[in-house]
Design a protein around this motif. Structure first.
Motif, PDB file in Angstrom:
ATOM      1  N   ALA A  53     -89.700 111.706  32.404  1.00 22.83           N
ATOM      2  CA  ALA A  53     -88.386 112.239  32.054  1.00 22.83           C
ATOM      3  C   ALA A  53     -88.180 112.096  30.550  1.00 22.83           C
ATOM      4  O   ALA A  53     -88.995 111.479  29.850  1.00 22.83           O
ATOM      5  CB  ALA A  53     -87.308 111.495  32.826  1.00 22.83           C
ATOM      6  N   ALA A  54     -87.101 112.662  30.043  1.00 24.31           N
ATOM      7  CA  ALA A  54     -86.769 112.503  28.628  1.00 24.31           C
ATOM      8  C   ALA A  54     -86.517 111.030  28.333  1.00 24.31           C
ATOM      9  O   ALA A  54     -86.015 110.290  29.195  1.00 24.31           O
ATOM     10  CB  ALA A  54     -85.544 113.337  28.279  1.00 24.31           C
ATOM     11  N   PRO A  55     -86.835 110.558  27.136  1.00 27.57           N
ATOM     12  CA  PRO A  55     -86.738 109.123  26.843  1.00 27.57           C
ATOM     13  C   PRO A  55     -85.310 108.640  26.675  1.00 27.57           C
ATOM     14  O   PRO A  55     -84.410 109.377  26.249  1.00 27.57           O
ATOM     15  CB  PRO A  55     -87.503 108.996  25.520  1.00 27.57           C
ATOM     16  N   THR A  56     -85.127 107.375  27.001  1.00 28.34           N
ATOM     17  CA  THR A  56     -83.920 106.636  26.665  1.00 28.34           C
ATOM     18  C   THR A  56     -84.287 105.675  25.546  1.00 28.34           C
ATOM     19  O   THR A  56     -85.197 104.859  25.702  1.00 28.34           O
ATOM     20  CB  THR A  56     -83.391 105.853  27.876  1.00 28.34           C
ATOM     21  N   ILE A  57     -83.617 105.802  24.422  1.00 27.92           N
ATOM     22  CA  ILE A  57     -83.928 104.999  23.237  1.00 27.92           C
ATOM     23  C   ILE A  57     -82.797 104.003  23.021  1.00 27.92           C
ATOM     24  O   ILE A  57     -81.618 104.374  23.073  1.00 27.92           O
ATOM     25  CB  ILE A  57     -84.088 105.901  21.995  1.00 27.92           C
ATOM     26  N   VAL A  58     -83.143 102.749  22.811  1.00 28.14           N
ATOM     27  CA  VAL A  58     -82.142 101.708  22.567  1.00 28.14           C
ATOM     28  C   VAL A  58     -82.374 101.157  21.166  1.00 28.14           C
ATOM     29  O   VAL A  58     -83.485 100.725  20.839  1.00 28.14           O
ATOM     30  CB  VAL A  58     -82.225 100.576  23.604  1.00 28.14           C
ATOM     31  N   ALA A  59     -81.321 101.176  20.348  1.00 27.88           N
ATOM     32  CA  ALA A  59     -81.487 100.781  18.947  1.00 27.88           C
ATOM     33  C   ALA A  59     -80.159 100.309  18.377  1.00 27.88           C
ATOM     34  O   ALA A  59     -79.089 100.581  18.935  1.00 27.88           O
ATOM     35  CB  ALA A  59     -82.009 101.958  18.126  1.00 27.88           C
ATOM     36  N   GLY A  60     -80.227  99.622  17.242  1.00 28.26           N
ATOM     37  CA  GLY A  60     -79.036  99.258  16.504  1.00 28.26           C
ATOM     38  C   GLY A  60     -78.571 100.399  15.622  1.00 28.26           C
ATOM     39  O   GLY A  60     -79.320 101.341  15.344  1.00 28.26           O
ATOM     40  N   SER A  61     -77.360 100.318  15.155  1.00 29.79           N
ATOM     41  CA  SER A  61     -76.788 101.413  14.370  1.00 29.79           C
ATOM     42  C   SER A  61     -77.546 101.654  13.066  1.00 29.79           C
ATOM     43  O   SER A  61     -77.617 102.794  12.591  1.00 29.79           O
ATOM     44  CB  SER A  61     -75.308 101.126  14.077  1.00 29.79           C
ATOM     45  N   ASP A  75     -85.290 117.360  24.006  1.00 29.54           N
ATOM     46  CA  ASP A  75     -84.272 117.790  24.965  1.00 29.54           C
ATOM     47  C   ASP A  75     -84.026 116.721  26.023  1.00 29.54           C
ATOM     48  O   ASP A  75     -84.970 116.174  26.596  1.00 29.54           O
ATOM     49  CB  ASP A  75     -84.708 119.085  25.659  1.00 29.54           C
ATOM     50  N   GLY A  76     -82.759 116.431  26.265  1.00 28.16           N
ATOM     51  CA  GLY A  76     -82.381 115.507  27.325  1.00 28.16           C
ATOM     52  C   GLY A  76     -82.485 114.044  26.983  1.00 28.16           C
ATOM     53  O   GLY A  76     -82.178 113.187  27.819  1.00 28.16           O
ATOM     54  N   SER A  77     -82.923 113.700  25.761  1.00 22.79           N
ATOM     55  CA  SER A  77     -83.064 112.292  25.398  1.00 22.79           C
ATOM     56  C   SER A  77     -81.701 111.647  25.187  1.00 22.79           C
ATOM     57  O   SER A  77     -80.699 112.317  24.911  1.00 22.79           O
ATOM     58  CB  SER A  77     -83.920 112.145  24.144  1.00 22.79           C
ATOM     59  N   ASN A 225     -70.882 110.321  22.765  1.00 24.09           N
ATOM     60  CA  ASN A 225     -70.704 111.373  21.772  1.00 24.09           C
ATOM     61  C   ASN A 225     -72.034 112.099  21.603  1.00 24.09           C
ATOM     62  O   ASN A 225     -72.939 111.606  20.932  1.00 24.09           O
ATOM     63  CB  ASN A 225     -70.237 110.781  20.435  1.00 24.09           C
ATOM     64  N   GLY A 226     -72.154 113.268  22.233  1.00 26.85           N
ATOM     65  CA  GLY A 226     -73.419 113.982  22.209  1.00 26.85           C
ATOM     66  C   GLY A 226     -74.499 113.183  22.901  1.00 26.85           C
ATOM     67  O   GLY A 226     -74.309 112.696  24.010  1.00 26.85           O
ATOM     68  N   TRP A 227     -75.643 113.023  22.236  1.00 34.06           N
ATOM     69  CA  TRP A 227     -76.728 112.281  22.867  1.00 34.06           C
ATOM     70  C   TRP A 227     -76.582 110.779  22.676  1.00 34.06           C
ATOM     71  O   TRP A 227     -77.326 110.002  23.253  1.00 34.06           O
ATOM     72  CB  TRP A 227     -78.081 112.778  22.341  1.00 34.06           C
TER      73      TRP A 227
END
Length: 344
Positions: A53-61, A75-77, A225-227
Motif C-alpha cells: 500500500a502507499a506508505p505511512t511516514i512518521v516524522a517530526g516537523s 499517491d495515497g501516502s 490537512n491534506g496528506w
C-alpha cells in the motif's frame, strides 16, 4: 491477498555523519549511496503496488519540508507529524492508529541501506506470514563481524519460516560479540519489524497502558490537512519516550524473528558508510577533488576543497562547506560527540 502497509520512521539527527549530516538536512535525506537519498531508497523498496500500500511516514516537523520535497508525490501516502520526539514505540503506535486493525505493518527506518533487494523481499514474505498469526516479528541480520554497536537477537525454536525469539541482547562488548558470532545462534537486530496494527496496539496497551492511552488520546484529537496528520500535542507531551524494543518486543510472549542476508547496514557512522560503498583495489574511496598516493583503506569526500592524502591507512577525511573532519576508521563511532556535531 491484502497489501502490506509500509511505515517509514524518520527521526534522529545523524550526528555521527557530521559534517555532511546536519540538523537541517540529516542522514536520511542525503544521497550517500547513489543518486537517491536513503529515505527515497526506503520508499523505493516498498513501491510495488501489487504488494504494498502507499506508505505511512512518521516524522517530526523539522523534517517535513524535506519529506514534502522527496516523497509528497506518492499517491495515497500519509505523513504523521509527531508533536515531539518520543522514540519509536509511540511513533509506531501513531501509525497503527492510522491503519485498519487488520493491516500488516512493515516498519522501516528511513536511513538504513539494503543492498540485496531480493533477500529483503523474501524476508518480508516470511515476516508477513508470522505477522498474520499475530506474532511481533523482528528482522534479524546474519552477522558478518563481531559488531559491538548493534543489538543482537538470540534465536529460539523454529517458527514457520523464522524462529521464536529466545532473547534480545543489548550492545555487547567485543569478547561477547565474538562468542555470539561463533555460536551461530545470534543475529543482529536490524530495527525492521512486521506486525498487525491491532495486535501491536493490544500488546502496547498490555505492557505500556499509560503510553497507549496517551497515544490514543493524541490521535483522537489529531488535525488533518491534506496528506498531513498532526496528532494533539498536549497528551503526546506526557508520554515517557521508549523504543519499541523495550516497550513491546522484550515483553511480549509473541516475539518472533526472521533472518535475512540482505546486505544491511544502518549507516551508523562514516566507517559503516565506507564499508557499504564500492572501493577500489586498494580499499580506497574518493568523492570530489582528491588525490591519494600510497594509501590503503582511505575515504575522502569533499564538496569544494582539493584534498591530498599520502601514505596513510584506515583514515577518513570529510570536507563539507567550511567544516573538515579527519578521523581514523576506528574512531568514526565517536564523531557524534564532537562539539561541532552536538552544537549544530
Amino acid at each position: 491477498m491484502s497489501l502490506i502497509h509500509p511505515v517509514v520512521l524518520c527521526g534522529g539527527s545523524g550526528t555521527r555523519l557530521w559534517p555532511r549530516s546536519r540538523k537541517k538536512k540529516p542522514k536520511p535525506f542525503l544521497p550517500l549511496l547513489g543518486e537517491r537519498t536513503l529515505f527515497q531508497q526506503s520508499l523505493d523498496r516498498t513501491s510495488d503496488p501489487n504488494r504494498f500500500a502507499a506508505p505511512t511516514i512518521v516524522a517530526g516537523s523539522d523534517h517535513c519540508p524535506l519529506i514534502e520535497e522527496q516523497a509528497a508525490q506518492i499517491d495515497g501516502s500519509t505523513l504523521i507529524v509527531e508533536p515531539e520526539a518520543k522514540n519509536t514505540a509511540p511513533a509506531i503506535a501513531l501509525a497503527a492508529h492510522a491503519l485498519p486493525r487488520d493491516a500488516i505493518m512493515l516498519v522501516c527506518p528511513s536511513d538504513h541501506h539494503i543492498a540485496n533487494r531480493d533477500a529483503f523481499e523474501k524476508g518480508v514474505e516470511d515476516a508477513v506470514e508470522l505477522a498474520r498469526e499475530d506474532y511481533m516479528v523482528a528482522f534479524g541480520i546474519h552477522p558478518v563481524a563481531p559488531e559491538t554497536g548493534y543489538g543482537y537477537i538470540r534465536k529460539g525454536p523454529a517458527l514457520g519460516a523464522g524462529h521464536a525469539v529466545a532473547q534480545f541482547v543489548e550492545k555487547p562488548d567485543l569478547a561477547t560479540a565474538e562468542q555470539f558470532l561463533a555460536s551461530g545462534d545470534y543475529v543482529w537486530n536490524g530495527g525492521i519489524f512486521a506486525f498487525r496494527a491491532g495486535a501491536f496496539l493490544d500488546e502496547l496497551a498490555h505492557h505500556r497502558p499509560g503510553m497507549a492511552d496517551l497515544v490514543s488520546r493524541s490521535w483522537s484529537d489529531a488535525v488533518r490537512n491534506g496528506w498531513r496528520t498532526q496528532p494533539a500535542a498536549e497528551p503526546f507531551s506526557e508520554i515517557r519516550g521508549e523504543s519499541v524494543d523495550y516497550a513491546v518486543m522484550e515483553n511480549t510472549d509473541r516475539a518472533a524473528m526472521v533472518a535475512a542476508d540482505m546486505g544491511w547496514s544502518d549507516i551508523g557512522n562514516w566507517d559503516a558508510l565506507m564499508t557499504a560503498r564500492q572501493t577500489d583495489e586498494s580499499g580506497n574511496f574518493v568523492s570530489g577533488a582528491a588525490d591519494l598516493a600510497n594509501c590503503r583503506n582511505v575515504m575522502v569526500e569533499t564538496d569544494r576543497l582539493r584534498v591530498s592524502v599520502v601514505g596513510l591507512e584506515n583514515v577518513i577525511v570529510i570536507v563539507d562547506g567550511d567544516e573538515v573532519l579527519v578521523t581514523s576508521r576506528e574512531g568514526a563511532q565517536s564523531v557524534g560527540k564532537l562539539p561541532g556535531a552536538t552544537s549544530q
